[in-house]
Design an enzyme around this catalytic site. Sequence first.
Site, PDB file in Angstrom:
ATOM      1  CG  HIS A   1      -5.595  -2.814   0.921  1.00  0.00           C
ATOM      2  ND1 HIS A   1      -5.001  -2.478  -0.416  1.00  0.00           N
ATOM      3  CD2 HIS A   1      -4.998  -2.190   1.922  1.00  0.00           C
ATOM      4  CE1 HIS A   1      -4.034  -1.554  -0.272  1.00  0.00           C
ATOM      5  NE2 HIS A   1      -4.066  -1.292   0.875  1.00  0.00           N
TER       6      HIS A   1
ATOM      7  CB  SER B   1      -0.840  -0.208   1.341  1.00  0.00           C
ATOM      8  OG  SER B   1      -2.036   0.833   0.940  1.00  0.00           O
TER       9      SER B   1
ATOM     10  CG  ASP C   1      -6.906  -3.833  -2.428  1.00  0.00           C
ATOM     11  OD1 ASP C   1      -7.845  -2.822  -1.731  1.00  0.00           O
ATOM     12  OD2 ASP C   1      -5.916  -3.703  -2.607  1.00  0.00           O
TER      13      ASP C   1
END
Length: 328
Positions: free
Chosen positions: A276, A114, A248
């Site tokens: 995610h 991320s 996600d």
Amino acid sequence: MPTSTQARPARTRGRGRDGHELRFVTIHGHRRAFVTAGQGPALVLLHGLGCDHTTWSPVIARLAEHFTVIAPDLLGHGASDKPRADYSVGGYANGMRDLLTVLGIDKATVVGHSFGGGVAMQFAYQFPERTERLVLVASGGLGPEVTPVIRAVTTPGFHQVMGALTMPVVRQVGTTAMSALSLLPVPATRDLDEVAAIYDSFKDPAARAAIRHVVRAVVDWRGQIVTMADRAYLTEAMPMCVLWGTDDHVIPVSHAANAAALAPKARIEIMDGAGHFPHKEDPERFADLVLDFCASTRPAVYSRARWRALLRTGHDTGLTSVGGATGA
């Protein structure tokens, strides 16, 4: 190698929330926490926004069978200090360079999840001579779309509103509800256990302020503002793998296709049914993919002349790729 880093050797140890031994080192006056495990070539794990090293707990032991794993708490997160400081991706990349320097590590394979993926990309751009491979996990920087929850952090009043929402009783109700919802067989709620941990960390005003600074550096009300698109051609010079979960709901899996278009030589792995946090949902498969990628590629060999040529032309200049890496 940098020679100006002012630091004191690791002097304090403790235990993280996951039971791993947590070490500390002070660099530029700020204490930074990190976990190390295993032996072998260095592999750095960079967590995402509002998380800490514990997000990697399910895969550290497996990866440490083959690598020296370094999993830091980024500045402003976890057990690291949360000063008023530079929270840009470039600032974080510098911080990782300095931490590795203090630990005596010259080169590493860098894995970023991320927001940590954006830091990993920036580290590779700024310090190609110290980057052997790049692994991006549901990474930022590959398209503008991002969950409205993150965009909300940039709005006026976030600090005050979140302060009220993290009062003890309200916070307990909220985290309990999110943890319970995460157990439902519904893709939209699968990541709420991790979100609950992030929400709980916001009870610390310094943590809230740090996260606000981080988000404002990379996101505005329209979405992500930091992108790798203008520098993706530089990945010609090192092996890159992109991993994403099909479910996600924070950063859409379509960004993996963006990565494939921007960096045609990158290896793209889509984990069916993962959200995610694929490294937490299916740690065995995640570790298998990372280890196979590393085993099937040679570490990048930095050439200043070839890097200069790439920068001048903005495209491939005849780099010889062997197993996904540059030649000598």
